[in-house]
Design a protein around this motif. Structure first.
Motif, PDB file in Angstrom:
ATOM      1  N   ARG A 119      13.525  -1.796   1.639  1.00 21.35           N
ATOM      2  CA  ARG A 119      12.898  -2.258   2.882  1.00 21.35           C
ATOM      3  C   ARG A 119      13.929  -2.963   3.769  1.00 21.35           C
ATOM      4  N   LYS A 185       3.220  16.358   3.446  1.00 21.53           N
ATOM      5  CA  LYS A 185       4.390  15.483   3.529  1.00 21.53           C
ATOM      6  C   LYS A 185       5.100  15.694   4.863  1.00 21.53           C
ATOM      7  N   TRP A 188       3.239  13.822   7.562  1.00 26.70           N
ATOM      8  CA  TRP A 188       3.537  12.387   7.498  1.00 26.70           C
ATOM      9  C   TRP A 188       4.931  12.102   8.051  1.00 26.70           C
ATOM     10  N   GLU A 221       8.687  -0.211   8.623  1.00 28.07           N
ATOM     11  CA  GLU A 221       7.771  -0.281   7.477  1.00 28.07           C
ATOM     12  C   GLU A 221       7.209   1.103   7.155  1.00 28.07           C
ATOM     13  N   TYR A 224       9.836   3.082   5.404  1.00 27.63           N
ATOM     14  CA  TYR A 224       9.993   2.576   4.040  1.00 27.63           C
ATOM     15  C   TYR A 224       8.945   3.175   3.105  1.00 27.63           C
ATOM     16  N   HIS A 225       7.693   3.151   3.514  1.00 28.23           N
ATOM     17  CA  HIS A 225       6.633   3.693   2.656  1.00 28.23           C
ATOM     18  C   HIS A 225       6.755   5.211   2.522  1.00 28.23           C
ATOM     19  N   PHE A 226       7.203   5.878   3.570  1.00 26.94           N
ATOM     20  CA  PHE A 226       7.351   7.321   3.498  1.00 26.94           C
ATOM     21  C   PHE A 226       8.423   7.714   2.478  1.00 26.94           C
ATOM     22  N   ARG A 228       9.342   6.219  -0.039  1.00 28.32           N
ATOM     23  CA  ARG A 228       8.879   5.906  -1.391  1.00 28.32           C
ATOM     24  C   ARG A 228       7.690   6.762  -1.815  1.00 28.32           C
ATOM     25  N   GLY A 229       7.251   7.644  -0.936  1.00 28.45           N
ATOM     26  CA  GLY A 229       6.128   8.511  -1.268  1.00 28.45           C
ATOM     27  C   GLY A 229       4.776   7.819  -1.205  1.00 28.45           C
ATOM     28  N   GLU A 230       4.722   6.687  -0.488  1.00 25.02           N
ATOM     29  CA  GLU A 230       3.483   5.902  -0.402  1.00 25.02           C
ATOM     30  C   GLU A 230       2.742   6.226   0.885  1.00 25.02           C
ATOM     31  N   PHE A 231       2.075   7.354   0.863  1.00 24.43           N
ATOM     32  CA  PHE A 231       1.299   7.766   2.036  1.00 24.43           C
ATOM     33  C   PHE A 231       0.086   8.571   1.595  1.00 24.43           C
TER      34      PHE A 231
END
Length: 231
Positions: A119, A185, A188, A221, A224-226, A228-231
């Motif tokens: 991050r 993906k 996103w 932010e 960062y989440h993208f 890490r695969g956090e979507f």
């Protein structure tokens, strides 16, 4: 900035491996209008640079479609015949502007830690990117706005393809998003890169203020989440 730079319908309809191959060729061998017509001497180089600078200002102020070659020649203080010795049409000038911008941007992209930055690393990089676009506001907004037109000029789309290729070199998540079959993906990725791109343009246009800083923080932010695969 983006998939920001590339229309989403273009992304979904084109072979992404072909896009990356084309962008890699453009970046590594410089097979562009600008390089093919590489100036043979310093005087010619200076004239081309003056033309591009004048055209960039006109495109930014009046809009790409509204500017004529005659206006470019007048702004560059040269004869139209001289202008046509260097560029055959506006798209050639735009390609030269995009090529120059890409060369300046590449060192910024290279400094993005990968393949999965933290991050803090992303936040620092976004701030560096913001400083770059502030210094290159006219070219940044020109390429962003043109790439979102229903019929975007080819040089603007080629720049977007090159940008994604550079980002894919750094981030595993973008490489995966560009692979066939990863539509969710990829969607996103487009959303995240759009947010980043417009936050950067807003910062360049309005300078440092609480809203521009907030938009950059939100964009960082999201990236960062993208990654890490956090979507």
């Amino acid at each position: 900035m983006n998939a920001q730079y590339i229309k989403s319908d273009t992304l979904s309809s084109m072979d992404m491996l072909s896009i990356l191959l084309y962008a890699w060729i453009m970046l590594e061998t410089a097979l562009t209008v600008d390089s093919i017509a590489k100036p043979a001497n310093p005087r010619r180089a200076a004239t081309r640079a003056r033309i591009c600078e004048a055209a960039n200002s006109l495109f930014f102020e009046k809009g790409f479609a509204a500017v004529t070659m005659e206006q470019v020649a007048l702004a560059a203080d040269i004869q139209r015949s001289t202008l046509y010795l260097h560029f055959r049409e506006k798209d050639d000038i735009l390609a030269a502007i995009a090529n120059s911008y890409t060369a300046k941007l590449r060192p910024v992209i290279v400094r993005l830690p990968g393949p999965v930055p933290t991050r803090e690393e992303i936040a620092d990089w976004v701030n560096e990117f913001a400083a770059f676009v502030s210094a290159e506001r006219a070219a940044t907004e020109l390429l962003v706005s043109l790439s979102h037109l229903p019929k975007a000029p080819e040089p603007a789309l080629a720049f977007g393809q090159a940008l994604l290729a550079m980002m894919a070199e750094r981030l595993a998540a973008i490489r995966e998003a560009l692979e066939p079959g990863n539509d969710m993906k990829r969607a996103w990725m487009i959303a995240v890169m759009d947010t980043l791109g417009w936050a950067l343009c807003n910062h360049a246009r309005n300078g440092v203020n609480t809203m521009s800083q907030a938009r950059l923080a939100v964009a960082a932010e999201g990236l960062y989440h993208f990654v890490r695969g956090e979507f």
